[in-house]
Design an enzyme around this catalytic site. Structure first.
Site, short mmCIF file in Angstrom:
data_model
loop_
_atom_site.label_atom_id
_atom_site.label_comp_id
_atom_site.label_asym_id
_atom_site.label_seq_id
_atom_site.Cartn_x
_atom_site.Cartn_y
_atom_site.Cartn_z
CB SER A 20 -5.42 -2.08 14.78
OG SER A 20 -6.21 -1.22 13.98
CB CYS A 42 -1.83 4.82 3.36
SG CYS A 42 -1.78 3.23 4.20
CD GLU A 55 -14.12 -4.05 -4.92
OE1 GLU A 55 -13.18 -4.63 -5.51
OE2 GLU A 55 -14.23 -2.81 -4.92
NE ARG A 112 -6.80 4.60 4.95
CZ ARG A 112 -5.76 5.44 4.94
NH1 ARG A 112 -5.66 6.34 3.98
NH2 ARG A 112 -4.83 5.37 5.87
CB CYS A 165 -0.93 0.02 1.21
SG CYS A 165 -2.31 1.17 0.99
CB CYS A 186 -4.50 3.82 -0.09
SG CYS A 186 -4.89 3.55 1.63
CE1 TYR A 221 -1.45 -5.88 14.07
CE2 TYR A 221 -3.86 -6.01 14.03
CZ TYR A 221 -2.68 -5.54 13.50
OH TYR A 221 -2.71 -4.71 12.39
CE LYS A 250 -7.97 -1.54 4.09
NZ LYS A 250 -6.56 -1.21 3.88
NE ARG A 310 -6.92 4.39 8.72
CZ ARG A 310 -8.13 4.63 8.26
NH1 ARG A 310 -8.77 5.73 8.63
NH2 ARG A 310 -8.70 3.80 7.42
CE LYS A 356 -7.50 -4.17 7.19
NZ LYS A 356 -6.64 -3.25 6.54
C1 PBG Z 1 -3.08 0.01 4.66
C2 PBG Z 1 -3.67 -0.90 5.68
C3 PBG Z 1 -4.49 -0.58 6.78
C4 PBG Z 1 -4.67 -1.77 7.47
C5 PBG Z 1 -4.00 -2.76 6.79
N1 PBG Z 1 -3.41 -2.20 5.67
C6 PBG Z 1 -5.02 0.71 7.24
C7 PBG Z 1 -6.06 1.41 6.47
O1 PBG Z 1 -6.56 0.94 5.46
O2 PBG Z 1 -6.36 2.52 6.91
C8 PBG Z 1 -5.44 -1.92 8.76
C9 PBG Z 1 -4.93 -2.98 9.68
C10 PBG Z 1 -5.45 -2.91 11.07
O3 PBG Z 1 -6.26 -2.03 11.44
O4 PBG Z 1 -5.04 -3.76 11.85
N2 PBG Z 1 -3.97 0.52 3.75
#
Ligand code: PBG
Length: 327
Positions: free
Chosen positions: A273, A121, A232, A216, A119, A129, A312, A194, A204, A247
């Site tokens: 996260s 970002c 998708e 986003r 990515c 991104c 995690y 996603k 973030r 996700k």
């Molecule tokens: C990058 C990306 C993100 C995550 C994985 N790849 C952040 C986003 O899309 O803002 C999130 C992973 C997480 O929250 O654990 N684009």
């Protein structure tokens, strides 16, 4: 009472309960996300994700060995560069932080399987991104840089690349870029469905990738839409994705289950996260039994149909699998 069916009959003893389980877990299906940053000999705590850290390349090598000792043999790498710009140049730099982590990791921990998050970002000064023009995120220009990033990861030794940007057409562009340079055996795991989600908040902070303006929603999906998630997924498979992903995981089990019914490629679920942070926060206050919640979250993703679980909590889950609490 005269009852023919007594469902409780199969719940009477632990041995029997385990015998008739519908869902089995295996630590081989776990992927542990890791954050690597520029610099030397540092480990930084991520505030909103207690127990998770940012590593420099040297300290990450030690951590890799620890991960392997849990019985977890796949990691997903996220890079945090020292400098960011408007073309995300550190994302595809030969000596970028992910590229260096790959070369060192392959050397020092050859049993590990290295997946890279692809990515822009984390590498963009504005945190989006893709490439921007005024306040728009340009699709096709971004795809070029994303394909270039994936290729540079493969050249540095990535075993698999995982585009998470949600630009249209990026899977096909990555496949072409990899194949042209002979990386025909590097699989693509596409973050296909996603969703634009509040659950990414702590990430973030961890990656320093919050957008400096807007959000986003013009590229990640609207969480009201389930059928669009299937669409998708289908598009990414047509473009050559070897593995598809849903996700976040926890609030998106319906999507996982529907995808599982529709396609037969391996399916990954990413427990993100925010899911981690909520469990840690409530657990620290004694409001929930952390272990039990971790177990239920993981099992539910597999029960819904995921084959791969990116989490995690990989250590805790691997432990519970090996001591027979789950799986
Ligand atoms: C990058 C990306 C993100 C995550 C994985 N790849 C952040 C986003 O899309 O803002 C999130 C992973 C997480 O929250 O654990 N684009």
């Amino acid at each position: 009472m005269e009852l023919i069916y007594r469902p409780r009959r199969l719940r009477s003893r632990e041995n029997l309960r385990k015998m008739v389980r519908e869902t089995r877990l295996d630590e081989a299906s776990l992927v542990y996300p890791m954050f690597v940053m520029d610099g030397d000999n540092k480990v930084e705590a991520i505030e909103a994700m207690p127990g998770q850290f940012r590593y420099t390349v040297d300290t990450y090598i030690d951590k890799l060995k620890e991960v392997s000792s849990w019985g977890v043999n796949a990691v997903m790498l996220f890079g945090i560069p020292a400098t960011k710009d408007e073309t995300a140049s550190q994302a595809y730099a030969e000596n970028g932080v992910v590229q260096r982590s790959l070369r060192a990791g392959k050397q020092e921990c050859p049993e590990m399987y290295f997946i890279t998050d692809v990515c822009l970002c984390e590498y963009m000064s504005h945190g989006h991104c893709g490439v921007i023009c005024e306040d728009r995120i340009l699709n096709d220009e971004s795809v070029k840089l994303i394909a270039q990033t994936a290729l540079s990861h493969a050249q540095a030794g990535a075993d698999m690349v995982a585009p998470s940007d949600m630009m249209d057409g990026r899977v096909l562009a990555i496949r072409k870029a990899l194949d042209e340079k002979g990386f025909i055996d590097v699989p693509i795991m596409a973050y296909s469905a996603k969703y634009a989600s509040g659950f990414y908040g702590p990430f973030r902070e961890a990656a320093g990738s919050a957008p400096t303006f807007g959000d986003r929603r013009s590229y990640q999906m609207d969480y009201h839409n389930g059928k669009e998630g299937i669409r998708e997924i289908m598009l990414d498979i047509e473009e050559g994705a070897d593995i598809v992903m849903v996700k976040p995981a926890m609030s998106y089990l319906d999507i996982i289950a529907n995808v599982r019914d529709m396609v037969d490629v391996p399916l990954a679920a990413y427990s993100v996260s925010g899911e981690y942070a909520m469990v840690k926060a409530a657990g620290a206050r004694g409001w929930i039994d952390e272990e039990r919640i971790i177990a239920e979250m993981a099992v539910s993703a597999y029960r819904a149909g995921a084959n791969i679980y990116i989490t995690y909590f990989a250590k805790e889950i691997a432990e519970m699998i090996s001591n027979g609490e789950i799986g």
